[in-house]
Every structure is written in structure tokens, then in C-alpha cells.
Design a protein around this motif. Structure first.
Motif, PDB file in Angstrom:
ATOM      1  N   THR A  60       0.748  -1.165  -0.171  1.00 29.28           N
ATOM      2  CA  THR A  60       0.059   0.044   0.176  1.00 29.28           C
ATOM      3  C   THR A  60       1.025   1.216  -0.001  1.00 29.28           C
ATOM      4  OG1 THR A  60      -0.121  -0.148   2.465  1.00 29.28           O
ATOM      5  CG2 THR A  60      -2.109  -1.045   1.083  1.00 29.28           C
ATOM      6  N   PRO A  61       0.395   2.113  -0.618  1.00 27.67           N
ATOM      7  CA  PRO A  61       1.081   3.667  -0.584  1.00 27.67           C
ATOM      8  C   PRO A  61       1.614   3.944   0.501  1.00 27.67           C
ATOM      9  CG  PRO A  61      -0.717   3.688  -2.264  1.00 27.67           C
ATOM     10  CD  PRO A  61      -0.903   2.531  -1.386  1.00 27.67           C
ATOM     11  N   ASP A  62       1.018   4.005   1.848  1.00 28.79           N
ATOM     12  CA  ASP A  62       1.365   4.371   3.105  1.00 28.79           C
ATOM     13  C   ASP A  62       2.357   3.482   3.835  1.00 28.79           C
ATOM     14  OD1 ASP A  62      -0.229   2.178   3.819  1.00 28.79           O
ATOM     15  OD2 ASP A  62      -1.881   3.325   4.771  1.00 28.79           O
ATOM     16  N   GLY A  63       2.876   2.393   2.964  1.00 30.14           N
ATOM     17  CA  GLY A  63       3.919   1.561   3.679  1.00 30.14           C
ATOM     18  C   GLY A  63       3.234   0.455   4.794  1.00 30.14           C
ATOM     19  N   ARG A  64       2.015   0.629   5.101  1.00 22.74           N
ATOM     20  CA  ARG A  64       1.594  -0.315   6.130  1.00 22.74           C
ATOM     21  C   ARG A  64       1.447  -1.876   5.951  1.00 22.74           C
ATOM     22  NH1 ARG A  64      -3.716   1.952   8.619  1.00 22.74           N
ATOM     23  NH2 ARG A  64      -3.506   0.276   9.901  1.00 22.74           N
ATOM     24  N   ARG A  65       0.834  -2.195   4.557  1.00 22.90           N
ATOM     25  CA  ARG A  65       0.351  -3.410   4.505  1.00 22.90           C
ATOM     26  C   ARG A  65       1.096  -3.742   2.940  1.00 22.90           C
ATOM     27  NH1 ARG A  65      -5.055  -1.355   5.964  1.00 22.90           N
ATOM     28  NH2 ARG A  65      -5.545  -2.137   8.183  1.00 22.90           N
ATOM     29  N   MET A  66       1.084  -5.008   3.192  1.00 19.45           N
ATOM     30  CA  MET A  66       1.536  -5.882   1.830  1.00 19.45           C
ATOM     31  C   MET A  66       0.335  -6.959   1.571  1.00 19.45           C
ATOM     32  SD  MET A  66       4.821  -8.368   1.035  1.00 19.45           S
ATOM     33  CE  MET A  66       4.428  -9.482   2.158  1.00 19.45           C
ATOM     34  N   VAL A  67      -0.166  -6.854   0.498  1.00 13.03           N
ATOM     35  CA  VAL A  67      -1.442  -7.599   0.061  1.00 13.03           C
ATOM     36  C   VAL A  67      -0.963  -8.558  -1.047  1.00 13.03           C
ATOM     37  CG1 VAL A  67      -3.678  -7.818  -0.686  1.00 13.03           C
ATOM     38  CG2 VAL A  67      -2.717  -5.762   0.632  1.00 13.03           C
ATOM     39  N   VAL A  68      -1.470  -9.961  -0.691  1.00 15.03           N
ATOM     40  CA  VAL A  68      -0.736 -11.093  -1.781  1.00 15.03           C
ATOM     41  C   VAL A  68      -1.779 -11.751  -2.147  1.00 15.03           C
ATOM     42  CG1 VAL A  68       0.717 -13.013  -1.823  1.00 15.03           C
ATOM     43  CG2 VAL A  68       1.419 -10.975  -0.398  1.00 15.03           C
ATOM     44  N   ALA A  69      -1.998 -12.149  -3.496  1.00  8.44           N
ATOM     45  CA  ALA A  69      -2.896 -13.300  -3.771  1.00  8.44           C
ATOM     46  C   ALA A  69      -2.199 -14.323  -4.446  1.00  8.44           C
ATOM     47  CB  ALA A  69      -3.632 -12.509  -5.256  1.00  8.44           C
ATOM     48  N   ASP A  70      -2.756 -15.614  -3.728  1.00 11.50           N
ATOM     49  CA  ASP A  70      -1.960 -16.885  -4.047  1.00 11.50           C
ATOM     50  C   ASP A  70      -2.779 -17.502  -5.331  1.00 11.50           C
ATOM     51  OD1 ASP A  70      -4.322 -18.427  -2.965  1.00 11.50           O
ATOM     52  OD2 ASP A  70      -3.166 -18.363  -1.076  1.00 11.50           O
ATOM     53  N   THR A  71      -2.202 -18.695  -5.569  1.00 11.45           N
ATOM     54  CA  THR A  71      -2.806 -19.307  -6.813  1.00 11.45           C
ATOM     55  C   THR A  71      -3.785 -20.208  -6.456  1.00 11.45           C
ATOM     56  OG1 THR A  71      -1.229 -21.383  -6.277  1.00 11.45           O
ATOM     57  CG2 THR A  71      -0.607 -19.632  -7.910  1.00 11.45           C
ATOM     58  N   GLU A  72      -4.272 -20.254  -4.805  1.00 10.20           N
ATOM     59  CA  GLU A  72      -5.496 -21.117  -4.498  1.00 10.20           C
ATOM     60  C   GLU A  72      -6.782 -20.238  -4.510  1.00 10.20           C
ATOM     61  OE1 GLU A  72      -5.547 -24.202  -4.759  1.00 10.20           O
ATOM     62  OE2 GLU A  72      -3.338 -23.953  -5.255  1.00 10.20           O
ATOM     63  N   GLY A  73      -6.711 -18.978  -4.784  1.00  8.93           N
ATOM     64  CA  GLY A  73      -7.854 -18.052  -4.530  1.00  8.93           C
ATOM     65  C   GLY A  73      -8.111 -17.390  -3.267  1.00  8.93           C
ATOM     66  N   ARG A  74      -6.922 -17.210  -2.433  1.00 10.83           N
ATOM     67  CA  ARG A  74      -6.836 -16.639  -1.282  1.00 10.83           C
ATOM     68  C   ARG A  74      -6.090 -15.355  -1.296  1.00 10.83           C
ATOM     69  NH1 ARG A  74      -8.581 -19.908   2.665  1.00 10.83           N
ATOM     70  NH2 ARG A  74      -8.294 -18.143   4.355  1.00 10.83           N
ATOM     71  N   LEU A  75      -6.455 -14.414  -0.465  1.00 18.66           N
ATOM     72  CA  LEU A  75      -6.026 -13.167  -0.459  1.00 18.66           C
ATOM     73  C   LEU A  75      -5.188 -13.013   1.093  1.00 18.66           C
ATOM     74  CD1 LEU A  75      -5.661 -10.443  -2.069  1.00 18.66           C
ATOM     75  CD2 LEU A  75      -7.663  -9.533  -0.538  1.00 18.66           C
ATOM     76  N   HIS A  76      -4.172 -12.717   1.048  1.00 16.82           N
ATOM     77  CA  HIS A  76      -3.310 -12.472   2.246  1.00 16.82           C
ATOM     78  C   HIS A  76      -2.852 -11.010   2.483  1.00 16.82           C
ATOM     79  CE1 HIS A  76      -2.630 -17.025   2.208  1.00 16.82           C
ATOM     80  NE2 HIS A  76      -2.470 -16.795   0.964  1.00 16.82           N
ATOM     81  N   CYS A  77      -2.966 -10.536   3.756  1.00 21.74           N
ATOM     82  CA  CYS A  77      -2.523  -9.298   4.126  1.00 21.74           C
ATOM     83  C   CYS A  77      -1.703  -9.269   5.116  1.00 21.74           C
ATOM     84  CB  CYS A  77      -3.900  -8.273   4.410  1.00 21.74           C
ATOM     85  SG  CYS A  77      -3.568  -6.703   4.804  1.00 21.74           S
ATOM     86  N   PHE A  78      -0.510  -8.751   5.096  1.00 19.66           N
ATOM     87  CA  PHE A  78       0.464  -8.602   5.943  1.00 19.66           C
ATOM     88  C   PHE A  78       0.868  -7.194   6.321  1.00 19.66           C
ATOM     89  CE2 PHE A  78       1.229 -12.369   3.233  1.00 19.66           C
ATOM     90  CZ  PHE A  78       1.640 -13.521   4.181  1.00 19.66           C
TER      91      PHE A  78
END
Length: 615
Positions: free
Chosen positions: A429-447
Motif C-alpha cells: 500500500t502507498p502508506d507502507g503499512r500493508r502488503m497484500v498478496v494473492a495466491d494461486t488457490e484463490g486466497r488473499l493474504h494481508c501482512f
């Protein structure tokens, strides 16, 4: 405008007609949200809490279908906001309505002055000077339905904790954390994040805590947040009149399908934009790639456009001339994606050859090469820069190296996430707070990008083919195999809008927010069209014929991107090896026509995806 026979001249060009531009009789006093900060603790402001009742003007309880008291109190607050304190006093005097009671004024003063014990006492109704009229029979300030005092206490004590850290009183800050914040048992994730700030260098505290530049600004922000929990019959939200005007303007923008300017609508008249001013016509057709175009992206400063292709190259064009500036040729396999650094000085290219390369955008030379060193060769699918333009994350189909954090000064990953999944897409994210990842199994991960911890993971029911993020870091756009584009709220952790009509399925198809205020959602499609929706009402407003069939006979528009500086320009790239530049600067007669009828020479070559073919 006053009637001609009015005894008082109209105010013109900011000057009082009676003084002909001379100085005002009474200088305006400095005000904070229209309120005089010099008021003593617990005392009412000039217009807040005083009972003035001479001959109040109250003909009816309604005014054009609106509650007279609500309107009057909002006007009193608005006049104070504007600095017209005397006019606010007169309105309060004539109407008989008060803006705020003494206890609310005291609460405001306590928060802004950092008297936290007094603020808590008034909130809870435990103070000896608390007024019972607005405190729910001694139970504290009356709150809106669904809000609780625990959340408000946490916010007040969090501010107290951060101010102690800012003053480097670490021992007292630790005491507040242990004895005041922890017992509330309100938000353990946030509590953990606060505890990490104890070891934070002073110069990084405000950015890590997402705090205002000054304590005064932070306290004002706290008061604004707290006021949203208090019943408006007791305490109006800060700047409510301005907030209502903003809502009126936004409603007009939402009803205008083609609003694409940063200039806000006037309150004087209803608003409508012409379709002719929208970027619907092709001004440039770039044909420098020899195979499918998989990704296009404008630099953050809007001066360059980069493209990635199956032909193993990436190109950099100058904007707005679109002259080819650099041809980047060091990859041995197709270039899956690219990412500009926030300062627009560097470009990352990711490839099926399991390498990510960082290029100097000015010289076109490789600065560094980053390689996933494993026995099996998996594509590096995407990369995302951190806000410092010195660190970035790569995603891969390699389960052991699905997410790696790199720094420019090292060829070894600084951190490797142990997710056990294959990563298709990654953004920060532009504010540097989060990293969002889409995997090959249809899941969305937020770190959490700073702590590396996973905040949440949700199953979307369909594989993601493309992901992008809004400028305000609140939303991500997700293209799904199920032929839908979802706008996902990172705070609510759920899909809040769905856009339909485009065709998706087997291949990576990218999307983006677009327009001067990101009023639009743009997506490629597997039917050769570019789709444009209005973001707020999700209405499909355009289907643009732009890309023809490629060598495999498919006509997929793989990628789109809107110029972040010029709201009248976006780019698209497709299987036909072409990049189209869409603008509002050319008249229809001069626009380059669509190319669906024209096919590239066909060879028996199967259509591959930027990422899907690498599994």
C-alpha cells in the motif's frame, strides 16, 4: 444578493460595503474549529453552553422539511469555523439553541490541552464538575448507539502513550501500556503494535505510528475521532457543515458518470460532465514489441511508461511524446511484470527466468539482479516497492520463496515469509503499512509490512488474475477468474463493490483505479475490449474496442494503467503486441481506429499467460 432598497450595502469582493474595503471594526480572534481556546476549563465557549434567551426566533420546528434545531446548531458551528464568532453568537442568541453544553466544552478543552484524567472523568461521568444534562444521569457523555467507552478510553490512553514516547519518557510510557491500555483488553493486535514502538528510534516514531506531524494536530485528530462516537445531540462532529457540503459535492460527482477533474463542483449549480472530455480515443499506437504485451505501467511522476512482454524485453517510453527511450533486454525468458519505484528513478522487471532486475530509468542500465537460487526454476511473478524506494518484495510460484523482501544493497533476501503458498500477485500500500498478496488457490493474504505478521487471510472463491491498490491505501481491486472485479476494503476485510461485464478465465488480466480522484475502475478482458466502470455506482460506462488477435488467435487485453498525473490518459496492452494510449486530447476524426478486424500473422503458437504458464 440584497434587495435594492436594503439599508445595508452588499458585501463585495470580501469587503464590507460600509467600510469600502477598510479594516474590519473587530479583528477575528484565533479559533480552533471555531472555538476560543482561551476558555477556562469546564466553562462554556462564547456560543457553547451559555443560556441566552431573549426572544428566540422559532416559528416552526421544521424548515423546508429539515429539523430547525439541527440546522441552527450546524450553522453556529460553521460560522465559528469560518471565524465569524460574533455572527455565531448572534445566531445562538436569536435562535435560543446552544451548540454545546459546559461539560462538552470542558471535554473538548481537556483533550486539546492533554489533560487526560479530566477527559476520562468527563467521558465516564465520574468528575465532580460534570453536568448531568448531557451525561445520561451521571453515566458519562451520551454515545451513539453501537459505540462503547472502552474504545474511546483506548484512543485517549493511546494518545497519552504516544506523547510520552515522543517526549522519550519511556518508563512512564511503559507504565501506561501495562496499567492503563492492557487492562482495557480492547485490541490485542494494536496493543502489540504499540509495544513495538518502545524500541522505535525517535525519528521513525511518527511514521511507524501513523501519527500527525505535531502533538497539536494529533490531539485535534483524536478529538475528531472521539466526537464521532458521541451522540450529535450532545456534541457535533468537527466541521459538520463543511462535511455536509463535501457530501453534496461527492453526491453530484457520483451521479456524473464522466466526472474526471480534480476541480470540485460548485455549490451554486448542479453538476454534469460531457462524455467528450473523457479519454475514449487512441492518440498513439505503440508497436515496438514482437509478442504479447503482458504489463504496462506509468511512472508515479507520469513522465514515463514501461511495458513488459513475452518477447523477453521491457520498454521505457517518454511521456507525452511516447518516443522509445530504452529497450531492456537482459532477461532470457518472458518478462511477467514490472514495478516503478515511488521516486520514479528505478524500475523492477520480473521474469519467468526466476530473476528480478532493477534498472536505472534514466540510463536504461541494470543496477542489480536478484535471483531465487533453488534447484527448481520458478518465475518471479510480481514485485512491489516499499515507500523508501530502496526495498521491495518479490512474489514467486516457488512455495519456499513465495515472498521475499530485498534491499538494494544486498543480493540476499532480508526476510522470507513462510506462507507455504504460491504467489501470483503482490502489492504494498502507498502508506507502507500493508502488503497484500494473492495466491494461486484463490486466497488473499494481508501482512503488516513492518512486523511481517499476517493480519488476515480470506478465501475469495476464485483465483485472482490481477491486483492493484488505491492511492489512499484503503482498497484493492481484484480481477477474478469468475469474470468479476472486486473492490476489497482492507479495513473491513471484505468485498464492498463488484464490477461485472468483462470476460476472464485462463489468463492474467490486470486492472487499475483511474481518473483525477480515482472515480473509475478500469480492466482488460479476454474479449479484446477495455472495460470502464464508475467506481461509486459500479455502472459499466464504456467498452472500448482497442486490441485485436495475437499469434495464438486470442484477443486478450492483458493490462491497463491510468496515468497518475494526467487524468485524461491511460494505456492498454494486449495479445496483438500493441500498446494503445487513450486520451481526451484528440478529436474523433484524428483518433487511431480500433484494430479488432486486424490480426497479427498467425503461427501455430499457443497462447501463454504472463504467470499461469509457469506452474
Amino acid at each position: 444578493m440584497r434587495p435594492e432598497d436594503s439599508s445595508t450595502q452588499a458585501i463585495s469582493n470580501g469587503h464590507n460595503g460600509e467600510t469600502n474595503g477598510a479594516s474590519l471594526k473587530k479583528a477575528l480572534q484565533p479559533a480552533l474549529n471555531g472555538h476560543d481556546r482561551s476558555a477556562t476549563n469546564g466553562a462554556s465557549f462564547a456560543a457553547n453552553g451559555a443560556t441566552k434567551k431573549t426572544s428566540p426566533v422559532r416559528t416552526t420546528a421544521q424548515w423546508h422539511g429539515h429539523n430547525r434545531e439541527e440546522i441552527t446548531r450546524i450553522l453556529i458551528q460553521g460560522l465559528n469555523d469560518l471565524g465569524y464568532t460574533s455572527a455565531a453568537d448572534v445566531l445562538a442568541d436569536e435562535s435560543g439553541f446552544e451548540l454545546e453544553s459546559p461539560s462538552v466544552a470542558a471535554f473538548r478543552s481537556a483533550v486539546l490541552d492533554g489533560r487526560w484524567n479530566q477527559a476520562e472523568s468527563i467521558l465516564l461521568g465520574t468528575g465532580s464538575g460534570a453536568e448531568s444534562a448531557d451525561q445520561n444521569q451521571g453515566g458519562g457523555l451520551v454515545l451513539k448507539e453501537g459505540f462503547n467507552r472502552g474504545q474511546m478510553l483506548f484512543s485517549i490512553r493511546e494518545q497519552k502513550f504516544l506523547e510520552l514516547l515522543d517526549q522519550r519518557e519511556l518508563s512512564r510510557a511503559l507504565t501506561v501500556l501495562r496499567t492503563e491500555l492492557t487492562p482495557l483488553d480492547y485490541d490485542m493486535h494494536k496493543l502489540h503494535a504499540l509495544s513495538t514502538l518502545l524500541m522505535c528510534p525517535p525519528e521513525d516514531l511518527r511514521s511507524r505510528a501513523h501519527w500527525a506531524d505535531t502533538i497539536e494536530q494529533a490531539r485535534l485528530k483524536l478529538l475528531q475521532d472521539l466526537s464521532r462516537s458521541i451522540a450529535p445531540s450532545v456534541m457535533l462532529r468537527e466541521h459538520r457543515l463543511a462535511e455536509l457540503f463535501a457530501q453534496v459535492k461527492q453526491a453530484q460527482i457520483n451521479q456524473c458518470l464522466y466526472h474526471n477533474t480534480s476541480v470540485a463542483p460548485s455549490l451554486y449549480d448542479d453538476h454534469d460532465c460531457s462524455r467528450d472530455a473523457f479519454p475514449l480515443r487512441t492518440s498513439d499506437l505503440l508497436e515496438d514489441h514482437s509478442d504479447e504485451v503482458w504489463h504496462v505501467q506509468f511512472s508515479p511522476d507520469g513522465t514515463m511508461l514501461a511495458s513488459a512482454s513475452k518477447d523477453k524485453t521491457a520498454l521505457i517510453y517518454s511521456v507525452p511524446s511516447f518516443e522509445l527511450k530504452h529497450r531492456l533486454t537482459d532477461h532470457s525468458k518472458g518478462v511477467t511484470s514490472l514495478a516503478w519505484s515511488p521516486d520514479s528513478k528505478k524500475l523492477i522487471t520480473c521474469s519467468i527466468d526466476a530473476r528480478a532486475k532493477v534498472w536505472n530509468a534514466e540510463t536504461g542500465r541494470v543496477i542489480s539482479t536478484f535471483e531465487h537460487r533453488t534447484t527448481d526454476s520458478y518465475a518471479i511473478t510480481e514485485a512491489a516497492w516499499g515507500p523508501d524506494s530502496m526495498s521491495f518484495v518479490t512474489g514467486s510460484h516457488n512455495r519456499s520463496l513465495a515472498l521475499c523482501l530485498w534491499r538494494m544493497d544486498s543480493s540476499t533476501p532480508q526476510h522470507v515469509w513462510e506462507g507455504g503458498f504460491r504467489s501470483d500477485s503482490v502489492i504494498i500500500t502507498p502508506d507502507g503499512r500493508r502488503m497484500v498478496v494473492a495466491d494461486t488457490e484463490g486466497r488473499l493474504h494481508c501482512f503488516n509490512y513492518h512486523t511481517y505478521r499476517e493480519e488476515f487471510s480470506v478465501h475469495l472463491g476464485s483465483r485472482v488474475t490481477g491486483i492493484s491498490v488505491s492511492r489512499d491505501s484503503s482498497y484493492v481491486l481484484l480481477n477474478l477468474e469468475a469474470s468479476e472485479v472486486h473492490m476489497f476494503d482492507l479495513e473491513k476485510r471484505e468485498t464492498v463493490k463488484t464490477f461485472t461485464g468483462q470476460k476472464q478465465g485462463s489468463f492474467m488480466v490486470r486492472n487499475c483505479f483511474g481518473g483525477a480522484a480515482e472515480n473509475f475502475v478500469l480492466s482488460g478482458s479476454e474479449d479484446g475490449l477495455v472495460y470502464v466502470w464508475h467506481k461509486e455506482n459500479t455502472q459499466l460506462i464504456e467498452q472500448l474496442y482497442g486490441h485485436g488477435k495475437g499469434q495464438s488467435g486470442k484477443a486478450t487485453v492483458n493490462t491497463v494503467d491510468w496515468n497518475p498525473v494526467d487524468p485524461g490518459m491511460f494505456a492498454s496492452g494486449g495479445d496483438d503486441r500493441k500498446i494503445r494510449i487513450w486520451t481526451n486530447s484528440v478529436v474523433p476524426a484524428e483518433a487511431i481506429p480500433g484494430s479488432l478486424a486486424r490480426e497479427a500473422p498467425r503461427h501455430e503458437i499457443s497462447r501463454t499467460s504472463a504467470i499461469r504458464s509457469t506452474l
